[in-house]
Scaffold this motif. Structure first.
Motif, PDB file in Angstrom:
ATOM      1  N   LEU A   1     -48.231  47.341  17.389  1.00 28.48           N
ATOM      2  CA  LEU A   1     -48.651  47.743  18.733  1.00 28.48           C
ATOM      3  C   LEU A   1     -50.165  47.763  18.833  1.00 28.48           C
ATOM      4  CD1 LEU A   1     -47.957  48.769  21.559  1.00 28.48           C
ATOM      5  CD2 LEU A   1     -47.870  51.088  20.610  1.00 28.48           C
ATOM      6  N   MET A   2     -50.684  46.995  19.783  1.00 27.76           N
ATOM      7  CA  MET A   2     -52.114  46.981  20.067  1.00 27.76           C
ATOM      8  C   MET A   2     -52.338  47.740  21.387  1.00 27.76           C
ATOM      9  SD  MET A   2     -52.738  45.310  17.319  1.00 27.76           S
ATOM     10  CE  MET A   2     -54.448  44.792  17.337  1.00 27.76           C
ATOM     11  N   ASP A   3     -53.414  47.444  22.094  1.00 28.06           N
ATOM     12  CA  ASP A   3     -53.701  48.170  23.332  1.00 28.06           C
ATOM     13  C   ASP A   3     -52.642  47.910  24.407  1.00 28.06           C
ATOM     14  OD1 ASP A   3     -55.958  49.310  22.270  1.00 28.06           O
ATOM     15  OD2 ASP A   3     -57.250  47.667  22.910  1.00 28.06           O
ATOM     16  N   ASP A   4     -52.470  46.645  24.772  1.00 27.77           N
ATOM     17  CA  ASP A   4     -51.541  46.307  25.855  1.00 27.77           C
ATOM     18  C   ASP A   4     -50.500  45.285  25.444  1.00 27.77           C
ATOM     19  OD1 ASP A   4     -53.215  44.178  25.547  1.00 27.77           O
ATOM     20  OD2 ASP A   4     -53.617  43.877  27.688  1.00 27.77           O
ATOM     21  N   HIS A   5     -50.354  45.084  24.135  1.00 25.83           N
ATOM     22  CA  HIS A   5     -49.392  44.099  23.654  1.00 25.83           C
ATOM     23  C   HIS A   5     -49.006  44.396  22.208  1.00 25.83           C
ATOM     24  CE1 HIS A   5     -53.297  42.537  22.262  1.00 25.83           C
ATOM     25  NE2 HIS A   5     -52.617  42.047  21.248  1.00 25.83           N
ATOM     26  N   TYR A   6     -47.979  43.700  21.738  1.00 26.52           N
ATOM     27  CA  TYR A   6     -47.597  43.742  20.326  1.00 26.52           C
ATOM     28  C   TYR A   6     -48.076  42.450  19.666  1.00 26.52           C
ATOM     29  CZ  TYR A   6     -44.455  47.731  20.998  1.00 26.52           C
ATOM     30  OH  TYR A   6     -43.941  48.977  21.263  1.00 26.52           O
ATOM     31  N   LEU A   7     -48.435  42.531  18.395  1.00 29.59           N
ATOM     32  CA  LEU A   7     -48.847  41.365  17.640  1.00 29.59           C
ATOM     33  C   LEU A   7     -47.735  41.045  16.646  1.00 29.59           C
ATOM     34  CD1 LEU A   7     -51.406  39.700  17.899  1.00 29.59           C
ATOM     35  CD2 LEU A   7     -52.315  40.877  15.886  1.00 29.59           C
ATOM     36  N   LEU A   8     -47.086  39.902  16.852  1.00 27.07           N
ATOM     37  CA  LEU A   8     -45.885  39.519  16.107  1.00 27.07           C
ATOM     38  C   LEU A   8     -46.231  38.570  14.966  1.00 27.07           C
ATOM     39  CD1 LEU A   8     -42.724  39.776  16.197  1.00 27.07           C
ATOM     40  CD2 LEU A   8     -42.739  37.751  17.666  1.00 27.07           C
ATOM     41  N   ASN A   9     -45.778  38.913  13.749  1.00 29.03           N
ATOM     42  CA  ASN A   9     -46.008  38.067  12.579  1.00 29.03           C
ATOM     43  C   ASN A   9     -44.762  38.039  11.700  1.00 29.03           C
ATOM     44  OD1 ASN A   9     -49.039  37.194  12.263  1.00 29.03           O
ATOM     45  ND2 ASN A   9     -49.093  39.296  13.057  1.00 29.03           N
ATOM     46  N   GLY A  10     -44.432  36.848  11.198  1.00 31.09           N
ATOM     47  CA  GLY A  10     -43.282  36.734  10.309  1.00 31.09           C
ATOM     48  C   GLY A  10     -42.622  35.381  10.406  1.00 31.09           C
ATOM     49  N   THR A  11     -41.528  35.222   9.659  1.00 34.28           N
ATOM     50  CA  THR A  11     -40.766  33.964   9.627  1.00 34.28           C
ATOM     51  C   THR A  11     -39.281  34.251   9.786  1.00 34.28           C
ATOM     52  OG1 THR A  11     -42.384  32.906   8.158  1.00 34.28           O
ATOM     53  CG2 THR A  11     -40.183  31.921   8.257  1.00 34.28           C
ATOM     54  N   LYS A  12     -38.640  33.464  10.618  1.00 37.59           N
ATOM     55  CA  LYS A  12     -37.191  33.553  10.810  1.00 37.59           C
ATOM     56  C   LYS A  12     -36.540  32.241  10.377  1.00 37.59           C
ATOM     57  CE  LYS A  12     -37.204  37.690  12.710  1.00 37.59           C
ATOM     58  NZ  LYS A  12     -36.492  38.841  12.108  1.00 37.59           N
ATOM     59  N   ASN A  13     -35.353  32.355   9.792  1.00 40.72           N
ATOM     60  CA  ASN A  13     -34.664  31.171   9.268  1.00 40.72           C
ATOM     61  C   ASN A  13     -33.290  30.972   9.897  1.00 40.72           C
ATOM     62  OD1 ASN A  13     -36.539  32.029   6.858  1.00 40.72           O
ATOM     63  ND2 ASN A  13     -35.987  29.889   6.510  1.00 40.72           N
ATOM     64  N   TRP A  14     -32.815  29.722   9.823  1.00 40.14           N
ATOM     65  CA  TRP A  14     -31.462  29.346  10.243  1.00 40.14           C
ATOM     66  C   TRP A  14     -31.211  29.726  11.711  1.00 40.14           C
ATOM     67  CZ3 TRP A  14     -31.736  32.894   5.909  1.00 40.14           C
ATOM     68  CH2 TRP A  14     -31.943  32.228   4.705  1.00 40.14           C
ATOM     69  N   ILE A  15     -32.155  29.363  12.560  1.00 38.38           N
ATOM     70  CA  ILE A  15     -32.085  29.757  13.963  1.00 38.38           C
ATOM     71  C   ILE A  15     -31.434  28.662  14.804  1.00 38.38           C
ATOM     72  CG2 ILE A  15     -33.396  30.523  15.963  1.00 38.38           C
ATOM     73  CD1 ILE A  15     -33.376  32.437  13.485  1.00 38.38           C
ATOM     74  N   THR A  16     -30.234  28.942  15.288  1.00 40.83           N
ATOM     75  CA  THR A  16     -29.529  28.018  16.184  1.00 40.83           C
ATOM     76  C   THR A  16     -30.285  27.907  17.504  1.00 40.83           C
ATOM     77  OG1 THR A  16     -27.391  28.589  15.200  1.00 40.83           O
ATOM     78  CG2 THR A  16     -27.352  27.609  17.393  1.00 40.83           C
ATOM     79  N   ASN A  17     -30.348  26.696  18.050  1.00 40.97           N
ATOM     80  CA  ASN A  17     -31.118  26.397  19.269  1.00 40.97           C
ATOM     81  C   ASN A  17     -32.622  26.537  19.034  1.00 40.97           C
ATOM     82  OD1 ASN A  17     -28.642  26.124  20.584  1.00 40.97           O
ATOM     83  ND2 ASN A  17     -28.722  28.148  21.523  1.00 40.97           N
ATOM     84  N   GLY A  18     -33.039  26.457  17.768  1.00 47.63           N
ATOM     85  CA  GLY A  18     -34.422  26.751  17.400  1.00 47.63           C
ATOM     86  C   GLY A  18     -35.494  26.049  18.193  1.00 47.63           C
ATOM     87  N   SER A  19     -35.378  24.734  18.362  1.00 46.65           N
ATOM     88  CA  SER A  19     -36.416  24.006  19.094  1.00 46.65           C
ATOM     89  C   SER A  19     -36.023  23.711  20.531  1.00 46.65           C
ATOM     90  CB  SER A  19     -36.743  22.688  18.377  1.00 46.65           C
ATOM     91  OG  SER A  19     -35.661  21.772  18.484  1.00 46.65           O
ATOM     92  N   SER A  20     -34.761  23.887  20.869  1.00 49.09           N
ATOM     93  CA  SER A  20     -34.287  23.580  22.225  1.00 49.09           C
ATOM     94  C   SER A  20     -34.325  24.779  23.161  1.00 49.09           C
ATOM     95  CB  SER A  20     -32.852  23.035  22.168  1.00 49.09           C
ATOM     96  OG  SER A  20     -32.796  21.850  21.407  1.00 49.09           O
ATOM     97  N   ALA A  21     -34.378  25.980  22.596  1.00 50.92           N
ATOM     98  CA  ALA A  21     -34.394  27.185  23.422  1.00 50.92           C
ATOM     99  C   ALA A  21     -35.728  27.335  24.139  1.00 50.92           C
ATOM    100  CB  ALA A  21     -34.138  28.414  22.565  1.00 50.92           C
ATOM    101  N   SER A  22     -35.676  27.988  25.292  1.00 50.02           N
ATOM    102  CA  SER A  22     -36.892  28.310  26.038  1.00 50.02           C
ATOM    103  C   SER A  22     -37.358  29.724  25.772  1.00 50.02           C
ATOM    104  CB  SER A  22     -36.633  28.138  27.547  1.00 50.02           C
ATOM    105  OG  SER A  22     -36.299  26.800  27.848  1.00 50.02           O
TER     106      SER A  22
ATOM    107  N   THR B   1     -30.826  23.770  14.211  1.00 49.75           N
ATOM    108  CA  THR B   1     -31.174  24.927  13.397  1.00 49.75           C
ATOM    109  C   THR B   1     -32.534  24.733  12.729  1.00 49.75           C
ATOM    110  OG1 THR B   1     -28.835  25.336  12.976  1.00 49.75           O
ATOM    111  CG2 THR B   1     -30.400  26.405  11.517  1.00 49.75           C
ATOM    112  N   HIS B   2     -33.440  25.674  12.966  1.00 53.40           N
ATOM    113  CA  HIS B   2     -34.810  25.572  12.452  1.00 53.40           C
ATOM    114  C   HIS B   2     -35.279  26.902  11.888  1.00 53.40           C
ATOM    115  CE1 HIS B   2     -36.034  21.666  14.381  1.00 53.40           C
ATOM    116  NE2 HIS B   2     -35.007  21.976  15.141  1.00 53.40           N
ATOM    117  N   SER B   3     -36.381  26.857  11.157  1.00 55.45           N
ATOM    118  CA  SER B   3     -37.143  28.049  10.822  1.00 55.45           C
ATOM    119  C   SER B   3     -38.237  28.191  11.882  1.00 55.45           C
ATOM    120  CB  SER B   3     -37.785  27.924   9.438  1.00 55.45           C
ATOM    121  OG  SER B   3     -36.795  27.920   8.432  1.00 55.45           O
ATOM    122  N   ILE B   4     -38.514  29.434  12.263  1.00 49.64           N
ATOM    123  CA  ILE B   4     -39.528  29.707  13.284  1.00 49.64           C
ATOM    124  C   ILE B   4     -40.555  30.658  12.681  1.00 49.64           C
ATOM    125  CG2 ILE B   4     -39.942  30.405  15.666  1.00 49.64           C
ATOM    126  CD1 ILE B   4     -37.856  28.218  15.484  1.00 49.64           C
ATOM    127  N   MET B   5     -41.834  30.316  12.802  1.00 52.60           N
ATOM    128  CA  MET B   5     -42.898  31.137  12.245  1.00 52.60           C
ATOM    129  C   MET B   5     -43.777  31.714  13.350  1.00 52.60           C
ATOM    130  SD  MET B   5     -43.771  28.659   9.016  1.00 52.60           S
ATOM    131  CE  MET B   5     -43.362  27.205   9.966  1.00 52.60           C
TER     132      MET B   5
END
Length: 226
Positions: free
Chosen positions: A148-169, A214-218
């Motif tokens: 949590l920052m002032d007016d937003h969250y700062l997201l960091n990490g890696t997710k794996n085996w994500i269905t719809n990984g590159s096709s999702a909006s 299915t992709h990894s998302i960073m």
């Protein structure tokens, strides 16, 4: 108790079976071998109202019951498991999550187009980002953080085996906001895929359902509005 299917449920079952045979069967082996996302099939499912089957019609959904949804999933899965898993993620994980726990503003902005499967004439579907390299089945051990920052969250990490990984909006991303709280410090964030700092890695080469995109998302210092 009456275990007979209703007339409407039988109609949904037949519609899904007819769709699977007429739209999914042709080319299903080739799509799997080429790891090709079934965009045409998903687009047509959206036109039939199958991408937001249980969502309230007030939010663009079809307002169907769970049995109808399961029947449709079964019929499509018999022919094309890649198409059915893409449909399942959008219905069961993304739409359900936002409708159940989202704010009214989030529902209007995200749930409506997700349930309809389209926005501005383009395919609009979601992905559910939970699993990580060291936290697949043990989701409570995930390492993705949202600071949590002032007016937003700062997201960091890696997710794996994500269905719809590159096709999702839009992504539903599970992340730790307070590591000291363990599993009680885990929260879910709605993140648009085109946000700066998001990298979609190469497609996972799986043993089956290879068309499910299915992709990894960073995430590298991705800003998520508070």
């Amino acid at each position: 108790m009456n275990f007979e299917l209703s007339e409407e449920q039988l109609m949904i079952k037949k519609a899904a079976r007819d769709f699977a045979n007429s739209e999914c069967l042709s080319g299903v082996i080739e799509r799997d071998e080429k790891q090709q996302f079934p965009r045409e099939q998903i687009t047509k499912l959206a036109e039939l109202g199958f991408m937001g089957m249980m969502v309230d019609p007030a939010y663009g959904g079809s307002g169907m019951d769970t049995v109808s949804y399961v029947l449709a999933m079964e019929e499509i899965s018999k022919i094309d498991a890649s198409t059915s898993v893409c449909m399942s993620v959008n219905n069961s994980l993304v739409c359900w999550g936002i409708e159940t726990y989202g704010t009214e503003a989030q529902k209007q902005q995200y749930l409506v187009p997700l349930a309809q499967g389209t926005k501005d004439g383009e395919l609009y579907i979601g992905a559910f980002l939970l699993s990580e390299p060291e936290a697949g089945s043990d989701a409570t051990s995930q390492q993705t953080t949202a600071e949590l920052m002032d007016d937003h969250y700062l997201l960091n990490g890696t997710k794996n085996w994500i269905t719809n990984g590159s096709s999702a909006s839009v992504y539903l991303v599970i992340a730790q906001t307070d590591v000291s709280k363990g599993s009680h410090g885990i929260n879910v964030f709605i993140v648009e895929k085109n946000s700066p700092g998001i990298t979609v890695a190469a497609k996972e080469n799986k043993l089956g359902i290879r068309g499910s995109d299915t992709h990894s998302i960073m995430f590298n210092d991705v800003k998520v509005p508070k």
